[in-house]
Motif scaffolding. Sequence first.
Motif, PDB file in Angstrom:
ATOM      1  N   LYS A  93      31.631  34.688  23.329  1.00 10.38           N
ATOM      2  CA  LYS A  93      32.071  33.984  22.614  1.00 10.38           C
ATOM      3  C   LYS A  93      30.790  33.283  21.699  1.00 10.38           C
ATOM      4  N   TYR A  94      29.479  33.633  23.127  1.00 12.96           N
ATOM      5  CA  TYR A  94      27.992  33.346  22.592  1.00 12.96           C
ATOM      6  C   TYR A  94      27.220  34.370  22.515  1.00 12.96           C
ATOM      7  N   ALA A  95      27.738  35.866  21.154  1.00 12.50           N
ATOM      8  CA  ALA A  95      26.972  36.603  21.610  1.00 12.50           C
ATOM      9  C   ALA A  95      25.837  36.424  20.193  1.00 12.50           C
ATOM     10  N   GLY A  96      25.573  35.724  19.884  1.00  9.57           N
ATOM     11  CA  GLY A  96      25.053  35.013  18.646  1.00  9.57           C
ATOM     12  C   GLY A  96      23.921  34.260  19.495  1.00  9.57           C
ATOM     13  N   PRO A  97      24.089  33.711  19.803  1.00  3.17           N
ATOM     14  CA  PRO A  97      22.888  32.952  21.395  1.00  3.17           C
ATOM     15  C   PRO A  97      22.065  33.638  21.417  1.00  3.17           C
ATOM     16  N   MET A  98      23.323  35.033  22.412  1.00  4.02           N
ATOM     17  CA  MET A  98      22.346  35.271  23.350  1.00  4.02           C
ATOM     18  C   MET A  98      21.532  36.418  22.759  1.00  4.02           C
ATOM     19  N   ALA A  99      21.532  37.126  21.307  1.00  2.00           N
ATOM     20  CA  ALA A  99      21.597  38.133  20.853  1.00  2.00           C
ATOM     21  C   ALA A  99      19.857  37.906  20.392  1.00  2.00           C
ATOM     22  N   TRP A 100      19.838  36.723  19.345  1.00  2.00           N
ATOM     23  CA  TRP A 100      18.978  35.315  19.017  1.00  2.00           C
ATOM     24  C   TRP A 100      18.238  35.223  20.101  1.00  2.00           C
ATOM     25  N   GLY A 101      18.523  35.076  20.924  1.00  2.00           N
ATOM     26  CA  GLY A 101      17.805  34.444  22.337  1.00  2.00           C
ATOM     27  C   GLY A 101      16.540  35.537  22.719  1.00  2.00           C
ATOM     28  N   THR A 102      17.287  36.580  22.686  1.00  2.36           N
ATOM     29  CA  THR A 102      16.485  38.253  23.466  1.00  2.36           C
ATOM     30  C   THR A 102      16.176  38.498  22.840  1.00  2.36           C
ATOM     31  N   VAL A 103      16.386  38.561  21.502  1.00  3.69           N
ATOM     32  CA  VAL A 103      14.932  39.576  20.416  1.00  3.69           C
ATOM     33  C   VAL A 103      13.958  38.013  20.428  1.00  3.69           C
ATOM     34  N   PHE A 104      13.653  36.748  20.521  1.00  6.44           N
ATOM     35  CA  PHE A 104      12.866  35.795  20.198  1.00  6.44           C
ATOM     36  C   PHE A 104      12.078  36.237  21.375  1.00  6.44           C
ATOM     37  N   MET A 105      12.877  36.260  23.140  1.00  5.62           N
ATOM     38  CA  MET A 105      11.740  36.359  23.983  1.00  5.62           C
ATOM     39  C   MET A 105      10.947  37.362  24.031  1.00  5.62           C
ATOM     40  N   SER A 106      11.910  38.607  23.679  1.00  2.00           N
ATOM     41  CA  SER A 106      11.672  39.775  23.732  1.00  2.00           C
ATOM     42  C   SER A 106      10.514  39.963  22.921  1.00  2.00           C
ATOM     43  N   VAL A 107       9.967  39.897  21.866  1.00  2.00           N
ATOM     44  CA  VAL A 107       9.019  39.707  20.902  1.00  2.00           C
ATOM     45  C   VAL A 107       8.088  38.395  21.954  1.00  2.00           C
ATOM     46  N   PHE A 108       7.891  37.528  22.405  1.00  2.00           N
ATOM     47  CA  PHE A 108       7.367  36.386  22.631  1.00  2.00           C
ATOM     48  C   PHE A 108       6.681  37.242  24.004  1.00  2.00           C
ATOM     49  N   THR A 109       7.550  37.652  24.626  1.00  2.00           N
ATOM     50  CA  THR A 109       6.942  38.787  25.630  1.00  2.00           C
ATOM     51  C   THR A 109       5.970  39.608  25.444  1.00  2.00           C
ATOM     52  N   ALA A 110       6.124  40.551  24.520  1.00  2.00           N
ATOM     53  CA  ALA A 110       5.060  41.338  23.931  1.00  2.00           C
ATOM     54  C   ALA A 110       4.208  41.016  23.098  1.00  2.00           C
ATOM     55  N   VAL A 111       4.268  39.596  22.743  1.00  2.00           N
ATOM     56  CA  VAL A 111       2.892  39.374  21.753  1.00  2.00           C
ATOM     57  C   VAL A 111       2.377  38.306  23.318  1.00  2.00           C
ATOM     58  N   TYR A 112       2.760  38.064  24.544  1.00  2.00           N
ATOM     59  CA  TYR A 112       2.281  37.383  25.192  1.00  2.00           C
ATOM     60  C   TYR A 112       0.923  38.469  26.405  1.00  2.00           C
ATOM     61  N   THR A 113       1.485  39.615  26.423  1.00  2.00           N
ATOM     62  CA  THR A 113       0.556  40.724  27.413  1.00  2.00           C
ATOM     63  C   THR A 113      -0.256  40.542  26.803  1.00  2.00           C
ATOM     64  N   GLY A 114      -0.814  40.770  25.625  1.00  2.00           N
ATOM     65  CA  GLY A 114      -2.280  40.538  24.707  1.00  2.00           C
ATOM     66  C   GLY A 114      -2.397  39.313  25.171  1.00  2.00           C
ATOM     67  N   MET A 115      -1.923  37.478  24.783  1.00  2.00           N
ATOM     68  CA  MET A 115      -2.366  36.596  24.980  1.00  2.00           C
ATOM     69  C   MET A 115      -3.013  36.453  26.180  1.00  2.00           C
ATOM     70  N   LEU A 116      -2.462  36.596  27.034  1.00  2.00           N
ATOM     71  CA  LEU A 116      -3.149  37.010  28.584  1.00  2.00           C
ATOM     72  C   LEU A 116      -4.679  37.351  28.550  1.00  2.00           C
ATOM     73  N   LEU A 117      -5.060  38.553  27.967  1.00  2.00           N
ATOM     74  CA  LEU A 117      -6.066  38.864  27.965  1.00  2.00           C
ATOM     75  C   LEU A 117      -6.935  37.939  27.145  1.00  2.00           C
ATOM     76  N   GLN A 118      -7.157  37.716  26.177  1.00  2.00           N
ATOM     77  CA  GLN A 118      -7.391  37.324  25.246  1.00  2.00           C
ATOM     78  C   GLN A 118      -7.942  35.873  25.600  1.00  2.00           C
TER      79      GLN A 118
END
Length: 309
Positions: free
Chosen positions: A133-158
Motif C-alpha cells: 500500500k505504501y510502496a512509494g513512501p517506503m522506497a523513497w524513505g529507504t533511498v533517502f536514509m541510505s544515502v544519508f547513512t553513506a554520507v554520515y560515515t564520512g561526516m562522523l570522521l570529519q
Amino acid sequence: MFYFGQEAWNWLVAVYLFLGGMGAMVMAISTLVHRLKVYGQDNTQLMIWGNLTGFAMLSIGSGMLFYHLLDHLAVWNVLLGVFRKPDAWIAWGTWSIIFGMIWGLVYTLPHIPTPKFLGWCQLLKFFKWFGTKYAGPMAWGTVFMSVFTAVYTGMLLQSFPAVDLWHNPGVPVLFTVSATSTALAVMLILQYVVVRANDHELRHGFERLDTWLIGIELVIIAAFYFYLSQGTSNSLVSFNILFSDPIWLYGFIALGLVVPFLINLAMVTHKIPTSGFLVIVSALLVLMGGYILRHYMLLAGMYELPYPH
C-alpha cells in the motif's frame, strides 16, 4: 607539539564504516533500479537480493559497533543523542541505519513469496500489506536514509577537529564515492553470480558508473596527497603513515583503484570483451580497496597535543 595515534576506534569500527556505507548504498541502488524500472526492466529479483544483502551488511556492521562498545547499555545514549546533543553525527547515523533497514525490508517483503510454515503469521501479512500500500513512501524513505547513512560515515570522521586527516570536507565526499563504488561492485557480483537475469544494459550501466566513480576516487586521493603533504605538521604525520605503507600504496591505490579502473575502462570502451570473470575480479578488488581505505584512515588519524611539561 607531539602526536599520538588513536586506539579507541580499531578494525571493528573500520568494518562498521565499510559495511555501513556500502550496505546502505546497496539498498539505495537496489530500491531505485526497481522503483524506476531502469532500462524498462522489472529488476525485482535484483532488488530482493540487493536489499537483503544490504540489510545483512548493515546488521553485521552495526553489530560490530555494538560489540565495540565497552558498555553495551550505552547504545541507548547513542539513540537518545539526537535529543541530548543534536550535532552528534553518530546518533543521527544510527537512526538513519535503523529506519533505512526497516523501510527497505518492508518495501521488499511483498515481493518475497511467503513460506508455508509462516502462512499463519498475521504480523508478516500486515507488513506485506503495508509494504504494498505504501510502496512509494517506503522506497523513497529507504533511498533517502541510505544515502544519508553513506554520507554520515564520512561526516562522523570529519567532525573531529583535532585530527587534520579527518577534519576536512573531502572525507565525506571520499567515503560517499567509495560507498557507492563498492555498492555497485556488490550489485555486479549479485548480477553475475546470483540473479543471472537478462539485464545486460543494467550491468553495463553499473560498470560505466563504477568506472567513473573509481576515477573520481583516484582524483580525490591525489587531492589528499597534496593536501596532507603541504599541510600542517599534523597532516605530515598522517601523510608519512599513509604514503610510506605498502598496503595503502599497493593494496588500496594500485590493486583497489588503479587495476579495477583499467579493467573497467578497457571493457566499457570495448578494448577488451566484457567478461563475467573480469567483472567479478574487478569488483572484488574494489571491495578490498574499500575496506583498506577505512582501516587506514582510522589508523593514520593522529591527535596533536602540546609537549608535556
